[in-house]
Design an enzyme around this catalytic site. Structure first.
Site, PDB file in Angstrom:
ATOM      1  N   TYR A 120       4.535  31.759  83.722  1.00  0.00           N
ATOM      2  CA  TYR A 120       4.471  30.396  84.530  1.00  0.00           C
ATOM      3  C   TYR A 120       3.083  30.061  84.652  1.00  0.00           C
ATOM      4  O   TYR A 120       2.340  30.749  85.256  1.00  0.00           O
ATOM      5  CB  TYR A 120       5.239  30.794  85.797  1.00  0.00           C
ATOM      6  N   LYS A 141      10.839  40.974  75.742  1.00  0.00           N
ATOM      7  CA  LYS A 141      11.185  40.394  74.471  1.00  0.00           C
ATOM      8  C   LYS A 141       9.947  41.073  73.342  1.00  0.00           C
ATOM      9  O   LYS A 141       9.380  40.052  72.602  1.00  0.00           O
ATOM     10  CB  LYS A 141      10.916  38.850  74.505  1.00  0.00           C
ATOM     11  N   ASP A 196      17.237  37.767  75.186  1.00  0.00           N
ATOM     12  CA  ASP A 196      18.388  37.146  74.849  1.00  0.00           C
ATOM     13  C   ASP A 196      19.616  38.098  74.704  1.00  0.00           C
ATOM     14  O   ASP A 196      20.732  37.511  75.132  1.00  0.00           O
ATOM     15  CB  ASP A 196      17.943  36.532  73.589  1.00  0.00           C
ATOM     16  N   ASP A 198      13.241  34.679  86.440  1.00  0.00           N
ATOM     17  CA  ASP A 198      13.780  33.159  87.145  1.00  0.00           C
ATOM     18  C   ASP A 198      15.143  32.766  86.450  1.00  0.00           C
ATOM     19  O   ASP A 198      16.255  32.281  87.106  1.00  0.00           O
ATOM     20  CB  ASP A 198      12.941  32.127  86.811  1.00  0.00           C
ATOM     21  N   ASP A 200      19.378  33.016  87.975  1.00  0.00           N
ATOM     22  CA  ASP A 200      20.303  31.905  87.998  1.00  0.00           C
ATOM     23  C   ASP A 200      21.458  32.261  87.292  1.00  0.00           C
ATOM     24  O   ASP A 200      22.679  31.986  87.869  1.00  0.00           O
ATOM     25  CB  ASP A 200      19.758  30.650  87.422  1.00  0.00           C
TER      26      ASP A 200
HETATM   27  P1  ATP Z   1      14.819  24.117  91.149  1.00  0.00           P
HETATM   28  O1  ATP Z   1      14.454  23.764  89.878  1.00  0.00           O
HETATM   29  O2  ATP Z   1      14.057  23.702  92.489  1.00  0.00           O
HETATM   30  O3  ATP Z   1      15.478  25.863  91.306  1.00  0.00           O
HETATM   31  P2  ATP Z   1      17.242  23.423  90.164  1.00  0.00           P
HETATM   32  O4  ATP Z   1      17.238  22.282  89.420  1.00  0.00           O
HETATM   33  O5  ATP Z   1      17.475  24.685  89.488  1.00  0.00           O
HETATM   34  O6  ATP Z   1      16.355  23.451  91.323  1.00  0.00           O
HETATM   35  P3  ATP Z   1      19.200  23.302  92.083  1.00  0.00           P
HETATM   36  O7  ATP Z   1      18.690  22.394  93.167  1.00  0.00           O
HETATM   37  O8  ATP Z   1      19.431  24.931  92.289  1.00  0.00           O
HETATM   38  O9  ATP Z   1      18.650  22.928  90.939  1.00  0.00           O
HETATM   39  O10 ATP Z   1      20.858  22.742  92.015  1.00  0.00           O
HETATM   40  C1  ATP Z   1      21.413  23.147  90.903  1.00  0.00           C
HETATM   41  C2  ATP Z   1      22.683  22.671  91.326  1.00  0.00           C
HETATM   42  O11 ATP Z   1      23.473  23.558  91.962  1.00  0.00           O
HETATM   43  C3  ATP Z   1      23.273  21.641  91.827  1.00  0.00           C
HETATM   44  O12 ATP Z   1      24.242  20.764  91.383  1.00  0.00           O
HETATM   45  C4  ATP Z   1      23.322  21.778  93.110  1.00  0.00           C
HETATM   46  O13 ATP Z   1      24.090  20.771  93.892  1.00  0.00           O
HETATM   47  C5  ATP Z   1      23.891  23.117  93.181  1.00  0.00           C
HETATM   48  N1  ATP Z   1      23.394  23.910  94.360  1.00  0.00           N
HETATM   49  C6  ATP Z   1      22.027  24.453  94.290  1.00  0.00           C
HETATM   50  N2  ATP Z   1      22.436  25.258  95.934  1.00  0.00           N
HETATM   51  C7  ATP Z   1      23.558  24.847  96.407  1.00  0.00           C
HETATM   52  C8  ATP Z   1      23.968  25.466  97.616  1.00  0.00           C
HETATM   53  N3  ATP Z   1      23.131  26.080  98.405  1.00  0.00           N
HETATM   54  N4  ATP Z   1      25.176  25.071  97.846  1.00  0.00           N
HETATM   55  C9  ATP Z   1      26.077  24.041  97.146  1.00  0.00           C
HETATM   56  N5  ATP Z   1      25.558  23.835  95.728  1.00  0.00           N
HETATM   57  C10 ATP Z   1      24.266  24.203  95.330  1.00  0.00           C
END
Ligand code: ATP
Length: 363
Positions: free
Chosen positions: A139, A192, A225, A249, A253
């Site tokens: 990053y 990796k 991966d 990160d 997710d």
């Molecule tokens: P960042 O880059 O800031 O982490 P991101 O691009 O990964 O953001 P998020 O904002 O985390 O995206 O959202 C990804 C998806 O998950 C969206 O559709 C959002 O509505 C859903 N989402 C994220 N957090 C929640 C929450 N607390 N409750 C319900 N849905 C959520």
């Protein structure tokens, strides 16, 4: 010297953007209820400007006055930020959470992914924690002393560097092994090293070296991966995963979604002296202001902060309050109340009220 259980905690509240002003107040309510139920001293909350609100008032997304105020607090709740939507030059600068993590040297980003009953898990039984190194890696906005390490020599060429150091790797490795000692005693190193031989190879080797100081903890390692495949197929078999910044990160997710929803994935960022609760997800602008956000990730992040504070200040009531939040959320979801991302119909406020009531009924 403080007496165990007698301490008043002073915590910062940074609402942030998007769904932040919904999920952060939810967490304040849940923490207050849990601390009261645990018989602890009421928390002293300090609301501080950050994000869009701060840009309008102070011309900066993370004002110097906010950083200064945080220095004197025991910890804080950081809401998500929508920095991709900030006007230039703010959009191109280090974002609010990067700014705070860097300012306070919050090197460990601890991100659990735990499935619970009624929580829609893709891999039931998932109960793992990702220990993500938070200050360097690939990053570019974290790995330089000043400025960010991205550049464009021509409009069609973009360059960044990655950095891995023994010192930072040792710190996150110790965090991971200490965590594993309190859990199921297994650490998986993700790297990796077949391609990024020197950088992530150093990360893997230093983690292995540190692991030798914890002989009771089993260690294995995977390429990042391959790790995505293992997580999708058998996330329930992993305990603590230690990895560098960007891999952590991405994997967190994935792990959050595997455990049920990104909306339930919490995290705490810490150094040896400071800690910040921060949901693993972003500001979800698509659902902001509609009372549809799931506050669980932010609520559980706040519980992690209380647990960290309980250990740091030897205050069993804070630890107890943390467990009451986890239990209150689990009981609420089990009783059939959940938000839309978990298949339910409750709004953020209705869900929060149900969790506060569940915590209150457990006294
Ligand atoms: P960042 O880059 O800031 O982490 P991101 O691009 O990964 O953001 P998020 O904002 O985390 O995206 O959202 C990804 C998806 O998950 C969206 O559709 C959002 O509505 C859903 N989402 C994220 N957090 C929640 C929450 N607390 N409750 C319900 N849905 C959520």
């Amino acid at each position: 010297m403080t007496t165990p259980g007698s301490r008043t905690c002073r915590l910062g509240v940074l609402h942030g953007d998007g769904i932040g002003p919904e999920i952060v107040p939810s967490s304040v309510a849940v923490v207050d209820a849990a601390v009261a139920a645990a018989g602890g001293e009421a928390i002293e909350w300090h609301e501080l400007p950050l994000g869009f609100a701060a840009l309008t008032e102070y011309g900066e997304h993370t004002p110097a006055s906010t950083l200064k105020a945080l220095e004197d607090l025991d910890g804080w709740l950081l809401g998500p930020h929508d920095s991709a939507a900030y006007p230039e030059p703010h959009r191109s600068r280090l974002n609010p959470s990067g700014t705070i993590r860097k300012h306070f040297g919050l090197y460990a980003n601890i991100r659990p992914a735990k499935a619970f009953e009624g929580g829609n898990a893709l891999v039931p039984g998932t109960d793992l924690v990702i220990a993500r190194e938070n200050t360097e890696g690939f990053y570019a906005d974290r790995n330089t002393f000043r400025g960010t390490d991205e550049m464009m020599p021509t409009p069609d060429v973009a360059i960044m560097h990655g950095i891995i150091t023994r010192a930072a790797t040792e710190k996150i490795a110790h965090s991971a092994f200490r965590l594993a000692q309190r859990r199921r005693r297994k650490v998986t190193i993700v790297h990796k090293a077949n391609v990024l031989k020197m950088t992530t190879g150093l990360f893997r080797d230093v983690c292995r070296e540190v692991g030798r100081q914890y002989p009771e903890v089993e260690v294995d390692d995977f390429h990042v991966d391959a790790m995505t495949v293992h997580l999708v197929r058998r996330a329930h078999e992993f305990d603590v995963i230690v990895t560098e910044n960007m891999f952590g990160d991405i994997l967190s997710d994935l792990a959050g979604e595997i455990a049920g929803s990104l909306g339930i994935a919490p995290s705490v960022n810490s150094s040896d002296t400071h800690a910040m609760a921060q949901a693993a997800h972003g500001s979800a602008p698509d659902i902001a202001g509609q009372d549809r956000a799931n506050p669980i990730a932010m609520n559980l992040s706040s519980a992690m902060l209380l647990e960290w504070l309980g250990a740091r200040h030897d205050d069993p009531r804070l630890t107890d309050a943390a467990h009451r939040i986890e239990d209150g959320i689990a009981r609420t979801v089990r009783s059939g109340v959940s938000t839309r991302d978990l298949g339910g119909s409750a709004g953020c406020s209705e869900f929060t009220e149900a969790v506060v009531a569940a915590i209150g009924s457990s006294r």
